[in-house]
Scaffold this motif. Sequence first.
Motif, PDB file in Angstrom:
ATOM      1  N   ILE A  28      -9.674  -1.540  11.943  1.00  0.00           N
ATOM      2  CA  ILE A  28     -10.391  -2.370  12.922  1.00  0.00           C
ATOM      3  C   ILE A  28      -9.509  -2.623  14.143  1.00  0.00           C
ATOM      4  O   ILE A  28      -9.947  -2.468  15.290  1.00  0.00           O
ATOM      5  CB  ILE A  28     -10.830  -3.698  12.273  1.00  0.00           C
ATOM      6  CG1 ILE A  28     -11.887  -3.432  11.194  1.00  0.00           C
ATOM      7  CG2 ILE A  28     -11.365  -4.667  13.325  1.00  0.00           C
ATOM      8  CD1 ILE A  28     -12.229  -4.651  10.354  1.00  0.00           C
ATOM      9  N   ARG A  68      -5.651  -1.810   4.825  1.00  0.00           N
ATOM     10  CA  ARG A  68      -6.000  -0.534   5.474  1.00  0.00           C
ATOM     11  C   ARG A  68      -7.216  -0.696   6.393  1.00  0.00           C
ATOM     12  O   ARG A  68      -7.211  -0.226   7.539  1.00  0.00           O
ATOM     13  CB  ARG A  68      -6.267   0.525   4.409  1.00  0.00           C
ATOM     14  CG  ARG A  68      -6.333   1.943   4.985  1.00  0.00           C
ATOM     15  CD  ARG A  68      -6.731   2.952   3.915  1.00  0.00           C
ATOM     16  NE  ARG A  68      -5.790   3.002   2.805  1.00  0.00           N
ATOM     17  CZ  ARG A  68      -4.668   3.715   2.809  1.00  0.00           C
ATOM     18  NH1 ARG A  68      -4.349   4.426   3.874  1.00  0.00           N
ATOM     19  NH2 ARG A  68      -3.876   3.725   1.755  1.00  0.00           N
ATOM     20  N   THR A  69      -8.251  -1.344   5.900  1.00  0.00           N
ATOM     21  CA  THR A  69      -9.457  -1.544   6.711  1.00  0.00           C
ATOM     22  C   THR A  69      -9.155  -2.420   7.920  1.00  0.00           C
ATOM     23  O   THR A  69      -9.653  -2.169   9.026  1.00  0.00           O
ATOM     24  CB  THR A  69     -10.561  -2.192   5.860  1.00  0.00           C
ATOM     25  OG1 THR A  69     -10.865  -1.337   4.758  1.00  0.00           O
ATOM     26  CG2 THR A  69     -11.817  -2.425   6.690  1.00  0.00           C
ATOM     27  N   THR A  70      -8.328  -3.439   7.719  1.00  0.00           N
ATOM     28  CA  THR A  70      -7.962  -4.325   8.835  1.00  0.00           C
ATOM     29  C   THR A  70      -7.217  -3.557   9.917  1.00  0.00           C
ATOM     30  O   THR A  70      -7.470  -3.744  11.121  1.00  0.00           O
ATOM     31  CB  THR A  70      -7.092  -5.490   8.320  1.00  0.00           C
ATOM     32  OG1 THR A  70      -7.805  -6.191   7.295  1.00  0.00           O
ATOM     33  CG2 THR A  70      -6.754  -6.456   9.443  1.00  0.00           C
ATOM     34  N   THR A 101       0.826  -1.207   0.000  1.00  0.00           N
ATOM     35  CA  THR A 101       0.000   0.000   0.000  1.00  0.00           C
ATOM     36  C   THR A 101       0.861   1.258   0.000  1.00  0.00           C
ATOM     37  O   THR A 101       0.631   2.176  -0.801  1.00  0.00           O
ATOM     38  CB  THR A 101      -0.933   0.015   1.229  1.00  0.00           C
ATOM     39  OG1 THR A 101      -1.723  -1.183   1.239  1.00  0.00           O
ATOM     40  CG2 THR A 101      -1.853   1.232   1.177  1.00  0.00           C
ATOM     41  N   LEU A 136      -9.494 -10.969   7.423  1.00  0.00           N
ATOM     42  CA  LEU A 136      -9.966  -9.605   7.183  1.00  0.00           C
ATOM     43  C   LEU A 136      -9.137  -8.910   6.109  1.00  0.00           C
ATOM     44  O   LEU A 136      -9.676  -8.168   5.269  1.00  0.00           O
ATOM     45  CB  LEU A 136      -9.898  -8.795   8.484  1.00  0.00           C
ATOM     46  CG  LEU A 136     -10.877  -9.180   9.594  1.00  0.00           C
ATOM     47  CD1 LEU A 136     -10.578  -8.401  10.862  1.00  0.00           C
ATOM     48  CD2 LEU A 136     -12.316  -8.934   9.148  1.00  0.00           C
ATOM     49  N   GLY A 137      -7.812  -9.131   6.144  1.00  0.00           N
ATOM     50  CA  GLY A 137      -6.947  -8.520   5.136  1.00  0.00           C
ATOM     51  C   GLY A 137      -7.278  -8.986   3.743  1.00  0.00           C
ATOM     52  O   GLY A 137      -7.264  -8.199   2.784  1.00  0.00           O
ATOM     53  N   THR A 138      -7.592 -10.280   3.617  1.00  0.00           N
ATOM     54  CA  THR A 138      -7.957 -10.835   2.312  1.00  0.00           C
ATOM     55  C   THR A 138      -9.302 -10.296   1.840  1.00  0.00           C
ATOM     56  O   THR A 138      -9.496  -9.979   0.661  1.00  0.00           O
ATOM     57  CB  THR A 138      -8.008 -12.371   2.383  1.00  0.00           C
ATOM     58  OG1 THR A 138      -6.726 -12.861   2.791  1.00  0.00           O
ATOM     59  CG2 THR A 138      -8.367 -12.969   1.025  1.00  0.00           C
ATOM     60  N   ALA A 139     -10.251 -10.181   2.769  1.00  0.00           N
ATOM     61  CA  ALA A 139     -11.611  -9.780   2.397  1.00  0.00           C
ATOM     62  C   ALA A 139     -11.751  -8.269   2.209  1.00  0.00           C
ATOM     63  O   ALA A 139     -12.444  -7.820   1.281  1.00  0.00           O
ATOM     64  CB  ALA A 139     -12.595 -10.264   3.470  1.00  0.00           C
ATOM     65  N   PHE A 140     -11.111  -7.479   3.057  1.00  0.00           N
ATOM     66  CA  PHE A 140     -11.351  -6.039   3.048  1.00  0.00           C
ATOM     67  C   PHE A 140     -10.114  -5.192   2.777  1.00  0.00           C
ATOM     68  O   PHE A 140     -10.223  -3.973   2.623  1.00  0.00           O
ATOM     69  CB  PHE A 140     -11.960  -5.604   4.390  1.00  0.00           C
ATOM     70  CG  PHE A 140     -13.223  -6.323   4.741  1.00  0.00           C
ATOM     71  CD1 PHE A 140     -14.397  -6.077   4.046  1.00  0.00           C
ATOM     72  CD2 PHE A 140     -13.228  -7.273   5.746  1.00  0.00           C
ATOM     73  CE1 PHE A 140     -15.574  -6.750   4.377  1.00  0.00           C
ATOM     74  CE2 PHE A 140     -14.390  -7.958   6.080  1.00  0.00           C
ATOM     75  CZ  PHE A 140     -15.565  -7.699   5.387  1.00  0.00           C
ATOM     76  N   GLY A 141      -8.944  -5.798   2.778  1.00  0.00           N
ATOM     77  CA  GLY A 141      -7.721  -5.056   2.524  1.00  0.00           C
ATOM     78  C   GLY A 141      -6.992  -4.695   3.807  1.00  0.00           C
ATOM     79  O   GLY A 141      -7.563  -4.682   4.896  1.00  0.00           O
TER      80      GLY A 141
END
Length: 416
Positions: free
Chosen positions: A375, A370-372, A242, A363-368
Amino acid sequence: MTRDFRWLLVGQTTSQFGAQVSGVAIPLLAVLGLGATPFELGMVSASSTIGFALIGLPAGAWVDRCRRRPILVASDLVRAGLLVSIPVAAAFGVLSLLQLMVVSLLAGFARVFFDVGYQSYLPAVVGKDRLLAGNAALETIRASGQVAGPGAGGWLVSAIGAANVVLIQAVSFVVSAVSLLAIRSEEHVVRRESRGLWPEIREGLAYVARHRTIRAIAVTSAVNNFAFAIASAVNLVFLVRTLRLTPTWVGIVLAIGSVAAMLGAAATPRLARWFGPERIIWVSLVFAGVLGLLTPFAQPGGLTVLAVIGLAAGEFGQLIYAITSVTLRQRVVPQELLGRVNATMRFLLMGLFPVGALLGGVLGTAFGARTTLLIAGGLIAISWLPVYAAISRAGGNTNPGGAALSEVPSEEGRES
């Protein structure tokens, strides 16, 4: 600083540096020397930490039954002997991944006894009125090793080979054992009639559940460790993919975080005097949580500095929290229960780590990434609330039946 504490510092300085050096050498040995796959490397890593889940609670009961120093010495010598087997096997060309896993597993079991016993033994060496300064000094050493150790480990692997670098850690454990044997402080053990392993384990669990402040620290620490595990699964992905940092810059960013941790450890006694030894526990987490939320808002280029500030602030605040919360536990918990309470805390924290790491990957796989990280940062940002509520409700007296911790004389100025 007393003679005995100086000996303790010598041993821990050596062993912490050796551990950080070896922490680079063993994975490199598995990958470069034995051709380990990512899954096999994960198995080696998991073998070294699973001991806390398997024997963490019984270890606490055993530690409370006898003097702690012999346990610490035996743990160091066992780990030294196990690690020596790696360069010996490599010299004869018979080293295998199975041996690395077995050595990591057994050394991890020995580490469980050392970690539980160590936190229980420190009050006997420094006295309860100097615990904060003692913990701060030891954590400063640990953080220093995290700064210098990995770089030295990488250089040494290139210079003398990964298997030989492992020998350095084995020697460091021997030095630690000798330093412990040089300590003269008398350790008082409360003898009690054995009622069986499970009833003794249950006593430790019950104390944590019953004591308002210790229970709050357990909840806060568990949430923190869980959030840290979630973030650890995507931190490198975020920095590399990123923010598009090179490996060199990733190393610099992580090193800055380690330096911040070292500064936090060194500053803890003074900050505890300014804010109060109870209040600093939750204030440090507010600081880490608020500034830590800057990390996921970093962008490639100049705004990468947000990640640097967020990670450094997180390391700074989290280490202050660790030192002050452990110090409170060592002061409040009765000596005959301290091993079991420490073991209960370690069991809760280490048991949640693999769960958090797995969730972070999902979570990293599903949402990326940054979002993880958002959270994880959000969890840290609210994790201080249980401790704040417990300490506020106690009105500064977190030691039932005794003086409030804020009434204990400050360590600063008392150390020679």
